[in-house]
Motif scaffolding. Sequence first.
Motif, PDB file in Angstrom:
ATOM      1  N   PRO A 192     -27.409 -11.527  46.376  1.00 43.58           N
ATOM      2  CA  PRO A 192     -28.462 -11.081  45.464  1.00 43.58           C
ATOM      3  C   PRO A 192     -29.287 -12.256  44.944  1.00 43.58           C
ATOM      4  N   GLY A 193     -30.605 -12.051  44.898  1.00 45.28           N
ATOM      5  CA  GLY A 193     -31.484 -13.078  44.355  1.00 45.28           C
ATOM      6  C   GLY A 193     -31.911 -14.149  45.332  1.00 45.28           C
ATOM      7  N   THR A 194     -31.575 -14.002  46.617  1.00 46.82           N
ATOM      8  CA  THR A 194     -31.952 -15.033  47.597  1.00 46.82           C
ATOM      9  C   THR A 194     -33.313 -14.769  48.239  1.00 46.82           C
ATOM     10  N   GLU A 613     -31.479  -3.144  27.825  1.00 49.77           N
ATOM     11  CA  GLU A 613     -31.200  -2.536  29.129  1.00 49.77           C
ATOM     12  C   GLU A 613     -29.754  -2.827  29.545  1.00 49.77           C
ATOM     13  N   PHE A 614     -28.971  -1.760  29.763  1.00 49.62           N
ATOM     14  CA  PHE A 614     -27.565  -1.999  30.090  1.00 49.62           C
ATOM     15  C   PHE A 614     -27.017  -0.869  30.961  1.00 49.62           C
ATOM     16  N   ALA A 615     -25.866  -1.144  31.560  1.00 52.76           N
ATOM     17  CA  ALA A 615     -25.106  -0.129  32.291  1.00 52.76           C
ATOM     18  C   ALA A 615     -23.632  -0.437  32.128  1.00 52.76           C
ATOM     19  N   ARG A 647     -28.682  -1.999  42.358  1.00 50.72           N
ATOM     20  CA  ARG A 647     -29.382  -1.988  41.078  1.00 50.72           C
ATOM     21  C   ARG A 647     -28.958  -3.188  40.235  1.00 50.72           C
ATOM     22  N   GLU A 648     -29.697  -3.458  39.170  1.00 48.71           N
ATOM     23  CA  GLU A 648     -29.367  -4.577  38.292  1.00 48.71           C
ATOM     24  C   GLU A 648     -29.845  -4.275  36.880  1.00 48.71           C
ATOM     25  N   ALA A 690     -25.399  -8.084  36.978  1.00 48.22           N
ATOM     26  CA  ALA A 690     -25.845  -8.576  35.670  1.00 48.22           C
ATOM     27  C   ALA A 690     -26.881  -9.683  35.815  1.00 48.22           C
ATOM     28  N   LYS A 691     -27.968  -9.577  35.055  1.00 51.71           N
ATOM     29  CA  LYS A 691     -29.013 -10.605  35.083  1.00 51.71           C
ATOM     30  C   LYS A 691     -28.851 -11.628  33.951  1.00 51.71           C
ATOM     31  N   GLU A 692     -28.399 -11.179  32.768  1.00 56.70           N
ATOM     32  CA  GLU A 692     -28.320 -12.085  31.624  1.00 56.70           C
ATOM     33  C   GLU A 692     -26.948 -12.107  30.962  1.00 56.70           C
ATOM     34  N   ARG A 693     -26.288 -10.953  30.911  1.00 54.56           N
ATOM     35  CA  ARG A 693     -25.042 -10.887  30.154  1.00 54.56           C
ATOM     36  C   ARG A 693     -24.037 -10.007  30.892  1.00 54.56           C
ATOM     37  N   LEU A 694     -22.805 -10.506  31.018  1.00 51.13           N
ATOM     38  CA  LEU A 694     -21.712  -9.770  31.650  1.00 51.13           C
ATOM     39  C   LEU A 694     -20.607  -9.598  30.617  1.00 51.13           C
ATOM     40  N   ILE A 695     -20.267  -8.350  30.306  1.00 54.25           N
ATOM     41  CA  ILE A 695     -19.242  -8.059  29.314  1.00 54.25           C
ATOM     42  C   ILE A 695     -18.077  -7.378  30.019  1.00 54.25           C
TER      43      ILE A 695
END
Length: 728
Positions: A192-194, A613-615, A647-648, A690-695
């Motif tokens: 992802p992100g490449t 924005e979260f899932a 998705r992200e 996750a783009k910014e935060r992983l919980i």
Amino acid sequence: MDAKTIKEIGIRSCEDMLEQISHMQKGVDPRENSLVSMVVNDVKHIVRKENYIQIELIKGIKDLDNLGLSIENSKQKYFYSDNSSSEDYVIFDDYDESSRTVLAYPSDSLMKIINEHEDKDIKVIVDMKWLIELTKNCFERYGDRIGYPHSTPHFEAGVDYGFPAEGEPTEEQKQAVDTVLNNSLSYVWGAPGTGKTQYVLATSILAYVKKGKRVAIIAPTNNSVEQVLRGVLKVIEKDDPDNKYINPKQDILRMGAATAEFIHDYGDLCEDNAIVSKIKQLQRSNKIIESILFERSIDKLDANFDQIEALYEEEYDIAPFEKKKQIEAQIMDYWSEIKIIVGSHQELSGYVENIDEFNLRTRVSSIRSRLKERDRPSLEITHYKDSTDAELSLIIEDNNKRLAEYEKYGTGYRSKHVKIMAMTPFILMGRPSLFEEGGIVDVDHIFIDEAGYANLIQTMPVFMCGPPITMLGDHMQLPPVCEIDREKIITWATGEFNGYMKNGFMWDQSARFIESFLFDDIDNIRDQYVKDEEPSYKITALANLTKSHRFADSLAKILDKAVYKNGIRGREDTHLEVICYNVVGKNPETRMNPEEVEAVTEYIKKNKSTIGEFAVITPYRDQRKEIARRNRSVEDQILTIHGSQGREWKTVIISVADNRSSQREVPLRFTSSIPPNVGLKVMNTAVSRAKERLILFCDYEFWRDRAKMSDLLGMIVADSNTVVKYEI
């Protein structure tokens, strides 16, 4: 292998899979998941009448196709409209979308069973075996076409294509585009992100469009189709704002069932569902009327049967030889009319096969009985009972005129004129017009996105089309979804079961193995699957992307060590915040962890208004279902990891579910990356959403200690920024 051999293997694999799924649904093996290949719809309320029931559903359905009832604690658990093997059946007659109400007519015996159960015990199910049937039909119809792409593209960098204006492409991305645009078959691998979508795919597509050519995008799920389209559209909107080369509203067609969100954002790109619906209605109307006309013609054949029986019984036995010849000629004339009418019906044609003057006398009575004693529901439709045959024929004629008009402006017309078509393999297989002139066979390049997630057998129809093909994906993320455990598939593949399910692995093997299937021996391909080997590429051109703008460099190093092992790099100027909530629970009896459910629910309640924005994602369906039940207001944001594919979100909450107390045969099946667990690709997929935060909600100390074993989840937990102890 040649096309004929591949076709035969594909058909047999579909037949075996249909049989096996049917066994599993019927509970032949009590260890199997009885809900395999089914979508379950919970019932809100049932109105029970003498001859029918009205079922109000909690969630809507698309149509009445493939519906059935599931009744808990009944001897026979599943009930369908096909009553060929049971007296307990149900006919689904109508559906009101606004009220989510289904009208159904159960048989008398099933109605008795329904009345013995409460509403909560009854569910409406959608049997997904039709997808296997669809695949089988496609192999039967077009399997002879399977083969290596017929042509090779040629594009020159700087002349025939340029890269998106935003950002400077890496050398790897440049090489990848060059690989795509100058090879018949290629595979672009990247985490992802490449830049697989917004650099490589978008650049390649625009190169074709600028030359006045057409392309198709195939992705394994509706969600992945829309995600890849969003990425491509983002580039088109920035690089061609004046629609010089492509006007998305006119030149892009998203085929199949679009999500409400995609329709809201890009409604003009979607199929006109109103037209598609009208076309289906007219086709259904024609089918019903044609059935009525056919059944009426069967009734008119009574005169032929009467004449045949009379000639045999009253004249034939006492007639002299020459007269017998004349009677036989008369009889065969009457029989010829019967044979023409009955033989025109696909399902009944077998009744009149292998009949001649030597055996007709002994079989004519039974044939007549079989024709008349069948279920003939179309004759019971009150609306058409007083219509003459001529009037019914005029209705069909009028329907056909309207069909021609609708199809002119519907998907069939648009698919021949748009520059970009996007769909799932099931849409491709279900639309015969796409295999005809002007359809997908006439596009200039086909792109298969999420190739690692797409299974081999349902990707093969793409290779029935002819144009150059590029696969893009990350095979270190989720593998194809298969209803049957890999261990059982291996048992069939390596054992002696009279060939049964010997090629079942095709449903669990990814599309990346297509080259082997086109050029290798089936036994070698099966052996590759059993040994879990990587595909061997001799003809497929490869391109690797190893620089990700999605991952912080610290996470990229962990993923490279545990997963990719190809030198993947992340961004040093970004930071992924990882927070662990330490939830130590008891030994869960199922894959549902109640302590984590409670902790996640409390977190959402406290932070929903500020989290953005979260899932919430989790490896197991039982855990997802319970978290969703407790958090109805955000139910659509609670997914399994498989449901999150492609998705992200800015914030991703993962409920791990498995903990130190798990006592199952494979206690950490989808969470640990250490065999025999299969969590490597699953958890890699989860954390990369996750783009910014992983919980993470998990048994912190248990997973932290597994970092020493190079267990992926343990390494991420050990590297977390913050640990919060959750008090139960």
